[in-house]
Design a protein around this motif. Structure first.
Motif, PDB file in Angstrom:
ATOM      1  N   ASN A   2       0.805  -1.217   0.000  1.00  0.00           N
ATOM      2  CA  ASN A   2       0.000   0.000   0.000  1.00  0.00           C
ATOM      3  C   ASN A   2       0.837   1.266   0.000  1.00  0.00           C
ATOM      4  OD1 ASN A   2      -2.456  -1.214  -0.058  1.00  0.00           O
ATOM      5  ND2 ASN A   2      -2.724  -1.269   2.155  1.00  0.00           N
ATOM      6  N   TYR A 170      -6.571 -13.793   0.435  1.00  0.00           N
ATOM      7  CA  TYR A 170      -5.738 -12.667   0.872  1.00  0.00           C
ATOM      8  C   TYR A 170      -6.537 -11.391   0.676  1.00  0.00           C
ATOM      9  CZ  TYR A 170      -2.127  -9.098   0.934  1.00  0.00           C
ATOM     10  OH  TYR A 170      -1.399  -7.972   1.222  1.00  0.00           O
ATOM     11  N   GLU A 171      -6.632 -10.596   1.748  1.00  0.00           N
ATOM     12  CA  GLU A 171      -7.465  -9.402   1.680  1.00  0.00           C
ATOM     13  C   GLU A 171      -6.936  -8.340   2.632  1.00  0.00           C
ATOM     14  OE1 GLU A 171     -11.816  -8.728   3.375  1.00  0.00           O
ATOM     15  OE2 GLU A 171     -11.868  -9.900   1.521  1.00  0.00           O
ATOM     16  N   LEU A 172      -6.673  -7.144   2.105  1.00  0.00           N
ATOM     17  CA  LEU A 172      -6.277  -6.017   2.942  1.00  0.00           C
ATOM     18  C   LEU A 172      -7.516  -5.418   3.592  1.00  0.00           C
ATOM     19  CD1 LEU A 172      -3.710  -4.307   0.551  1.00  0.00           C
ATOM     20  CD2 LEU A 172      -3.191  -5.589   2.621  1.00  0.00           C
ATOM     21  N   ARG A 192     -10.052 -15.334   5.695  1.00  0.00           N
ATOM     22  CA  ARG A 192      -9.525 -14.270   4.852  1.00  0.00           C
ATOM     23  C   ARG A 192      -8.771 -13.293   5.738  1.00  0.00           C
ATOM     24  NH1 ARG A 192     -13.697  -9.792   4.613  1.00  0.00           N
ATOM     25  NH2 ARG A 192     -15.227 -10.356   6.205  1.00  0.00           N
ATOM     26  N   HIS A 194      -5.028 -10.334   5.901  1.00  0.00           N
ATOM     27  CA  HIS A 194      -3.774  -9.848   5.347  1.00  0.00           C
ATOM     28  C   HIS A 194      -2.624 -10.790   5.700  1.00  0.00           C
ATOM     29  CE1 HIS A 194      -3.090  -8.483   9.420  1.00  0.00           C
ATOM     30  NE2 HIS A 194      -4.183  -7.735   9.367  1.00  0.00           N
ATOM     31  N   CYS A 195      -1.414 -10.451   5.221  1.00  0.00           N
ATOM     32  CA  CYS A 195      -0.277 -11.367   5.300  1.00  0.00           C
ATOM     33  C   CYS A 195       0.109 -11.727   6.734  1.00  0.00           C
ATOM     34  CB  CYS A 195       0.921 -10.779   4.560  1.00  0.00           C
ATOM     35  SG  CYS A 195       1.418  -9.148   5.144  1.00  0.00           S
ATOM     36  N   GLU A 196      -0.029 -10.774   7.677  1.00  0.00           N
ATOM     37  CA  GLU A 196       0.370 -11.061   9.049  1.00  0.00           C
ATOM     38  C   GLU A 196      -0.498 -12.154   9.660  1.00  0.00           C
ATOM     39  OE1 GLU A 196       0.388  -7.410  11.203  1.00  0.00           O
ATOM     40  OE2 GLU A 196       1.997  -6.529  10.003  1.00  0.00           O
TER      41      GLU A 196
END
Length: 233
Positions: A2, A170-172, A192, A194-196
């Protein structure tokens, strides 16, 4: 992904994940890095000994953001540069410097050993990398079902990795999870995030199977800069 802020530029034919820190302690609600990690200076290897090693050059745009850490991938055998002093590796393989300052040329080079020696974990390291909260019956049943038929540790690790990659999204900006049982909510309900969340969940699942694991934080090199050919980070 981002941020448009340029932190580094990397020149290499191919480069992996650039590690900044390793989180080894899970408190039940968050991951923490080991406090006061000791580090050993890198050996002053000769250029002739580095034949066959993979070479990278990195241009740093914001030295203050590094906090005395040189982001590297792989197993660095040698590090050179003029804006830091006494680079070394800590117990987690992160390259840390005794001191770092801003200069007119914030450039460093390092050479990666393509076949690094195996490093066995000491008992205290293994115990720390296996600690985890007791799983709920529902989570234990889910984990057993996902790993059905996989008994060897490496096969289990790959099965879990593939399952999270192929069946989760994967979803922000994913919704907040329950502070009381975030892992169950992520794996059994939301599926679902984010990466963390993916990294944290995978590390804890591996620990539940007796496989030492940690969460490593760093940067994925981006596309090549159209002007210089270096990869932007």
């Amino acid at each position: 992904a981002n941020s448009s802020r340029l932190l580094l530029q990397v020149e290499a034919a191919e480069v992996g994940y650039l590690r900044m820190m390793a989180l080894t302690e899970f408190t039940g609600g968050q991951w923490k890095a080991e406090a006061g990690q000791a580090w050993q200076p890198l050996a002053n290897t000769s250029p002739s000994w580095l034949a066959g090693h993979r070479h990278r050059r990195v241009r740093v745009k914001d030295v203050a953001a590094l906090n005395r850490v040189l982001p590297t991938d792989g197993f660095p055998a040698r590090v050179e540069g003029r804006f830091f002093r006494t680079p070394g590796r800590n117990a987690q393989g992160i390259v840390v410097c005794e001191a770092m300052w801003n200069s007119g040329n914030n450039l460093y080079e390092y050479w990666v050993n393509p076949r690094p020696p195996a490093e066995l974990l000491r008992d205290w390291q293994r115990n720390r990398l296996l600690a985890h909260p007791a799983p709920s019956p529902a989570l234990r049943a889910w984990l057993d079902a996902v790993l059905a038929g996989a008994s060897e540790p490496h096969a289990q690790a790959r099965r879990l990795e593939a399952h999270l990659r192929d069946t989760f999204k994967y979803e922000l900006g994913a919704p907040e999870l329950s502070r009381l049982n975030a892992l169950d909510e992520f794996l059994l309900k939301e599926r679902r995030g984010h990466c963390e969340r993916f990294a944290s969940a995978l590390a804890l699942l591996l620990r539940m199977q007796g496989i030492p694991a940690r969460v490593v934080v760093g940067f994925v090199p981006g596309e090549r800069n159209w002007l210089s050919g270096w990869r932007d980070v």
